[in-house]
Design a protein around this motif. Structure first.
Motif, mmCIF file in Angstrom:
data_model
loop_
_atom_site.group_PDB
_atom_site.id
_atom_site.type_symbol
_atom_site.label_atom_id
_atom_site.label_comp_id
_atom_site.label_asym_id
_atom_site.label_seq_id
_atom_site.Cartn_x
_atom_site.Cartn_y
_atom_site.Cartn_z
ATOM 1 N N GLY A 1 0.805 -1.209 0.000
ATOM 2 C CA GLY A 1 0.000 0.000 0.000
ATOM 3 C C GLY A 1 0.842 1.265 0.000
ATOM 4 N N THR A 2 0.167 2.413 -0.049
ATOM 5 C CA THR A 2 0.868 3.688 -0.156
ATOM 6 C C THR A 2 1.572 4.082 1.133
ATOM 7 N N GLY A 3 1.149 3.511 2.252
ATOM 8 C CA GLY A 3 1.839 3.768 3.519
ATOM 9 C C GLY A 3 2.910 2.734 3.797
ATOM 10 N N GLY A 4 2.555 1.467 3.662
ATOM 11 C CA GLY A 4 3.518 0.398 3.905
ATOM 12 C C GLY A 4 4.690 0.449 2.957
ATOM 13 N N GLY A 5 4.449 0.888 1.711
ATOM 14 C CA GLY A 5 5.540 1.026 0.757
ATOM 15 C C GLY A 5 6.546 2.062 1.200
ATOM 16 N N LEU A 6 6.050 3.156 1.794
ATOM 17 C CA LEU A 6 6.951 4.179 2.331
ATOM 18 C C LEU A 6 7.777 3.631 3.480
ATOM 19 N N LEU B 1 6.821 11.366 9.325
ATOM 20 C CA LEU B 1 5.462 10.896 9.065
ATOM 21 C C LEU B 1 5.347 9.394 9.291
ATOM 22 N N LEU B 2 6.450 8.689 9.065
ATOM 23 C CA LEU B 2 6.398 7.235 9.131
ATOM 24 C C LEU B 2 6.126 6.721 10.541
ATOM 25 N N LYS B 3 6.353 7.551 11.554
ATOM 26 C CA LYS B 3 6.042 7.090 12.920
ATOM 27 C C LYS B 3 4.532 6.993 13.140
ATOM 28 N N TYR B 4 3.748 7.577 12.228
ATOM 29 C CA TYR B 4 2.297 7.487 12.320
ATOM 30 C C TYR B 4 1.733 6.356 11.460
ATOM 31 N N LEU B 5 2.628 5.539 10.911
ATOM 32 C CA LEU B 5 2.251 4.367 10.128
ATOM 33 C C LEU B 5 2.790 3.109 10.795
ATOM 34 N N ASN C 1 -1.977 2.585 4.389
ATOM 35 C CA ASN C 1 -2.084 3.597 3.348
ATOM 36 C C ASN C 1 -1.737 4.970 3.893
ATOM 37 N N LEU C 2 -1.403 5.862 2.980
ATOM 38 C CA LEU C 2 -0.948 7.199 3.334
ATOM 39 C C LEU C 2 -2.016 7.961 4.106
ATOM 40 N N VAL C 3 -3.274 7.812 3.706
ATOM 41 C CA VAL C 3 -4.365 8.520 4.392
ATOM 42 C C VAL C 3 -4.394 8.139 5.872
ATOM 43 N N GLY D 1 -1.894 7.290 7.765
ATOM 44 C CA GLY D 1 -0.825 8.000 8.455
ATOM 45 C C GLY D 1 -1.117 9.479 8.626
ATOM 46 N N LEU D 2 -1.679 10.110 7.596
ATOM 47 C CA LEU D 2 -1.991 11.537 7.684
ATOM 48 C C LEU D 2 -3.077 11.789 8.730
ATOM 49 N N ARG D 3 -4.080 10.920 8.778
ATOM 50 C CA ARG D 3 -5.131 11.048 9.790
ATOM 51 C C ARG D 3 -4.536 10.969 11.193
ATOM 52 N N ASN D 4 -3.700 9.951 11.410
ATOM 53 C CA ASN D 4 -3.065 9.791 12.726
ATOM 54 C C ASN D 4 -2.240 11.025 13.074
ATOM 55 N N ALA D 5 -1.571 11.576 12.090
ATOM 56 C CA ALA D 5 -0.696 12.723 12.339
ATOM 57 C C ALA D 5 -1.487 13.949 12.772
ATOM 58 N N ILE D 6 -2.541 14.312 12.028
ATOM 59 C CA ILE D 6 -3.278 15.516 12.394
ATOM 60 C C ILE D 6 -4.051 15.319 13.695
#
Length: 314
Positions: free
Chosen positions: A83-88, A176-180, A187-189, A191-196
């Motif tokens: 996915g877009t998060g796990g790939g990162l 950002l990766l600490k939120y994944l 997925n990236l979304v 991680g972004l949700r967790n971050a905000i």
């Protein structure tokens, strides 16, 4: 400067073409999507591009091994799709500890991405998302200062939120990766949700210039139609104006008729009496004598034995 190019996906909306060819290697005129991004990254001074692979990885790997002048290309292979998060997360080591650009390889665009990194540095944000106003995909909610509020279907979003589309292009701080999750699919979304939700700032910047998510055969055909009619000079300068993009080793009978825009890949055969109009023929495709192919894409090795109007065929 480094970049992460997401190229591992299955490209299901482009099926059946993507059963045989990864989406990132779909043609845009004389080039491929992935090749176009390599060219842009090198122009921007990116020194290393990390490209994740999974679906039809051997084809993508062969392209990566060709490289691009001035750009180090590194593969991050996924034995299972992440996915877009796990790939990162899986590519953290080759990406390093500095901010990087994030690119969905299946996007065609003329937009400039270095300003996203400049905004990232100036704002202290965790990430800066490149956005476009596209009613098909407007699912990203921003406040009046262009801070990310959330995504479509999130609870509690204000009624006056500004809705835009995530372009698949961004500038990212590695933290950002600490939120994944550190491993597995994400997925990236997420991680972004967790971050905000943890007080981080994520900014959005509306991008100027051409952009399209080439998610369907219809969008791929439309892109070539627009290039051929001169509507996208910024892309035509890189991929050829058209309206004919014919591989040198294509075999086109002198009694075949090509009308409108036509793209032929390597070893395409168009036989006597065939009519091909406003269509893309991927490598090894064949049109038998007297057959009409119109407004269609023929996949790798596909033979048109009877008239075809519209659609993708493989």
């Amino acid at each position: 400067m480094r970049a992460m190019v997401l190229a591992a996906g299955f490209g299901t909306r482009l099926s059946p073409l993507t059963n045989l060819r990864p989406k990132c290697l779909m043609p845009v005129g004389r080039r491929t999507l992935l090749g176009l991004w390599f060219e842009r990254l090198a122009e921007w001074g990116v020194s290393r591009a990390v490209v994740n692979t999974h679906h039809l990885a051997a084809q993508v790997r062969a392209r990566l091994q060709q490289g691009w002048p001035g750009l180090e290309v590194v593969e991050s292979h996924e034995t299972e799709i992440l996915g877009t998060g796990g790939g990162l997360a899986a590519a953290l080591r080759p990406l390093g500890e500095s901010p990087f650009l994030l690119i969905n390889a299946d996007v065609a665009a003329s937009v400039q991405l270095p300003p996203l990194l400049e905004t990232l540095s100036a704002s202290g944000a965790l990430a800066v998302l490149g956005l476009k106003n596209d009613a098909r995909f407007n699912t990203v909610a921003l406040d009046n200062k262009n801070n990310l509020l959330g995504f479509k279907h999130d609870a509690g979003l204000p009624l006056d939120a500004n809705w835009l589309t995530y372009s698949g292009l961004a500038a990212i701080q590695p933290r950002l990766l600490k939120y994944l999750p550190s491993k597995g699919h994400s997925n990236l979304v997420q991680g972004l949700r967790n971050a905000i939700n943890n007080g981080e700032i994520v900014r959005g910047v509306e991008l100027q210039g051409f952009w399209d998510d080439l998610g369907t055969p219809e969008r791929l055909l439309l892109l070539h139609r627009e290039i051929a009619r001169g509507a996208l000079p910024e892309l035509a300068g890189r991929v050829g104006q058209g309206p004919k993009w014919l591989a040198q080793d294509s075999q086109i009978d002198g009694h075949a008729d090509l009308q409108g825009f036509v793209l032929t890949g390597s070893q395409v055969r168009i036989e006597a009496g065939a009519l091909v109009k406003n269509s893309l023929l991927l490598p090894g495709a064949r049109v038998l004598p007297g057959v009409l192919v119109q407004d269609a894409i023929l996949g790798d090795g596909f033979t048109a034995k009877a008239d075809i109007k519209g659609g993708a065929h493989a």
